[in-house]
Design a protein around this motif. Structure first.
Motif, mmCIF file in Angstrom:
data_model
loop_
_atom_site.group_PDB
_atom_site.id
_atom_site.type_symbol
_atom_site.label_atom_id
_atom_site.label_comp_id
_atom_site.label_asym_id
_atom_site.label_seq_id
_atom_site.Cartn_x
_atom_site.Cartn_y
_atom_site.Cartn_z
ATOM 1 N N HIS A 283 0.817 -1.215 0.000
ATOM 2 C CA HIS A 283 0.000 0.000 0.000
ATOM 3 C C HIS A 283 0.849 1.262 0.000
ATOM 4 O O HIS A 283 0.485 2.269 -0.609
ATOM 5 N N GLU B 8 -4.400 -4.730 -4.579
ATOM 6 C CA GLU B 8 -5.442 -4.832 -5.603
ATOM 7 C C GLU B 8 -6.545 -3.802 -5.345
ATOM 8 O O GLU B 8 -7.114 -3.249 -6.275
ATOM 9 N N SER B 9 -6.836 -3.536 -4.060
ATOM 10 C CA SER B 9 -7.824 -2.520 -3.709
ATOM 11 C C SER B 9 -7.096 -1.243 -3.309
ATOM 12 O O SER B 9 -5.871 -1.164 -3.374
ATOM 13 N N ASP B 10 -7.854 -0.243 -2.874
ATOM 14 C CA ASP B 10 -7.228 1.046 -2.573
ATOM 15 C C ASP B 10 -6.902 1.220 -1.102
ATOM 16 O O ASP B 10 -6.404 2.271 -0.694
#
Length: 552
Positions: free
Chosen positions: A339, A522-524
């Motif tokens: 992240h 893959e996500s935020d």
């Protein structure tokens, strides 16, 4: 007032006669109504008990709850951190809540941690709190199935298998396992990617769970265990792992198939280790000096050697407990690294600085050098601060224990007393996420650990006890650390003895992966916590995308 009493008694008697006649005339209807309304009546009586009946001023305040027996189980089980902070705001650092019929007295903050984890083991018993969960999984005569002084001896035996020489040799083994995993496991398969810009993805917890078993078996568990890692062993492990859940903690003896699978798996895995021990005694094994060998050489203070089943059960305990905590921490660390691209870049540049050999090549890691990497160390510490594997630690109270006045405001009649039969609970999770201690505690900020005069540095100094004061609980001198707001491996007599191995394992795994691939989420955002497992894991989806590094 006295003259009206006979009249009231007469009305009550008449009402009772009418009710009795109605029940006799309508038994089925009354039975149905009783079934329908008994939960409501129970709730009303439970509320009245808390509101109307005078409270014992010597007891800590009790958290209000609607449902009898269930108590605050739903709020605590769904989000313990939020539950504890809300209760602290209303009741202070010491309060009691009901958890499925159990009375749990919580002591928060640094002083609360010290009260519970630094308390006398004759008053606060970990064995009484956990044996019903751990004994069916780990086995008899080890850990919490023995008196505390015996457990302390067993911890000392394990420390012999974690010698400095063994730790040095483990680094290369773990590095090899990670590289083989990335070549051959379906999670990565990076060497099958033809396009340097091609991105793959993997479920981080599933990948780290498998990798943790491989690295632990190659190092601590021994050659025979590593060679025996096949589908059959995985099934045994999964069945045994199925007995290590919150359900098993709260209800240890349910007639469920998962409980029966747990018991069958334990018997087979225990025999698996005993067979290894027997072969070694017969001289039919050529192995390194691993944990099994270390345990076979140890003797209790009374002169007796460990029995074969004790060695087997200690090995099961090491496999189960270590696998959960390390796989959880490595999962959270990789999620944050994926992240935070700036942290990821700094980690890679640190590897190049210390180990780079040009053109994307690196020389092997070493134990001594791993301990000298400030950015890697900060990432691991910050991960453990935000995601301690266990959010609560409990002890069962064996005798009435007064709460120190310095921990909470005293009651009207003196200090609070935690009664015998209650449980006490400390939460390093609360102190590690406390805005009164940490600046922006909800932000992943590895740099806070490099501030020499910051809260993180002070917390670590207290935890590691850099003044040199140590305590020997029976397994060698260790830092007590019970008054620190940072306790990633517990504190006091039950502090984890695998702390050094955990740092080594985590550091080697993270370093090897970062050298090979770039990562992104893959996500935020980083996934939320799943509090419905014994060890706090990330919720699904928890996929990380990766691609091979371009060294051109």
């Amino acid at each position: 007032m006295n003259s009206s009493l006979p009249i009231i008694q007469g009305h009550v008697a008449t009402a009772l006669h009418v009710a009795q006649d109605y029940v006799v005339a309508n038994p089925i209807r009354c039975a149905v109504l009783a079934v329908l309304y008994s939960p409501i009546i129970a709730i009303i009586l439970n509320v009245l008990r808390q509101i109307v009946i005078p409270k014992d001023p010597s007891l800590p305040p009790e958290v209000f709850h609607w449902l009898p027996i269930v108590g605050s189980a739903i709020q605590y089980g769904s989000d313990p951190l939020n539950f504890f902070f809300k209760c602290r705001e209303k009741y202070g650092d010491v309060f009691t809540f009901v958890l499925l019929g159990r009375k749990i007295t919580v002591a928060l903050g640094n002083k609360g941690n010290n009260f519970v984890l630094g308390g006398k083991h004759t008053s606060f018993s970990a064995e009484d709190a956990y044996t019903h969960l751990t004994t069916p999984v780990f086995g008899k005569d080890v850990v919490y199935d023995v008196p505390n002084e015996v457990f302390m001896e067993q911890k000392k035996f394990v420390k012999f298998g974690l010698s400095a020489d063994n730790l040095r040799s483990y680094v290369g083994m773990i590095e090899d396992e990670v590289e083989e995993f990335m070549k051959n496991d379906g999670s990565f398969l990076i060497y099958q990617m033809n396009d340097i810009n091609e991105w793959g993805r993997f479920d981080v917890t599933e990948a780290m769970s498998g990798l943790t078993i491989l690295t632990a078996s190659r190092t601590l568990q021994g050659k025979e265990v590593r060679d025996g890692l096949n589908k059959s062993f995985s099934e045994l492990y999964n069945d045994l792992d199925g007995g290590f859940t919150p359900l098993n903690f709260m209800f240890p003896n349910l007639p469920l198939e998962s409980y029966r699978r747990r018991d069958r798996a334990h018997a087979k895995m225990s025999q698996f280790y005993v067979d290894i021990i027997n072969k070694r005694r017969e001289g039919n094994s050529d192995t390194d000096h691993d944990m099994i060998a270390a345990l076979m050489d140890q003797k209790y203070r009374d002169g007796r050697s460990l029995r074969d089943h004790e060695i087997a059960h200690i090995m099961i305990a090491l496999l189960m407990a270590g696998q959960h905590t390390s796989s959880a921490t490595s999962s959270w660390a990789l999620l944050h690294i994926a992240h935070d691209q700036a942290v990821q870049k700094a980690l890679y540049e640190e590897q190049v600085k210390y180990f780079g050999a040009g053109e994307g090549k690196f020389r092997p890691l070493t134990h001594e050098e791993l301990r000298q990497l400030p950015i890697l160390d900060s990432v691991i510490r910050e991960t453990l601060r935000m995601h301690p594997p266990l959010h609560s630690l409990m002890r069962k109270v064996r005798e009435d224990v007064p709460v120190p006045p310095t921990l909470s405001a005293p009651s009207k009649d003196g200090t609070y007393v935690v009664p015998k039969g209650h449980f006490v609970l400390s939460s390093a999770y609360v102190s590690q996420m406390d805005p009164l201690v940490w600046s922006k505690p909800n932000d992943f900020n590895a740099a806070r650990w490099s501030e020499p005069d910051g809260a993180a540095a002070e917390a670590f100094r207290v935890y590691s006890d850099e003044t040199g004061e140590k305590v020997d609980y029976g397994f060698g001198a260790v830092s007590k650390g019970t008054e620190s707001p940072y306790q990633p491996f517990g504190a006091g007599r039950h502090r984890c003895i695998g702390e050094q191995f955990a740092y080594l394992q985590l550091g080697t795994v993270i370093s090897t992966i970062i050298r090979k691939v770039e990562l992104r989420l893959e996500s935020d955002k980083v996934p939320d916590h799943n509090y419905h497992t014994m060890i706090v894991m990330p919720k699904k989806p928890r996929n990380i995308c990766y691609r091979r590094r371009n060294f051109n």
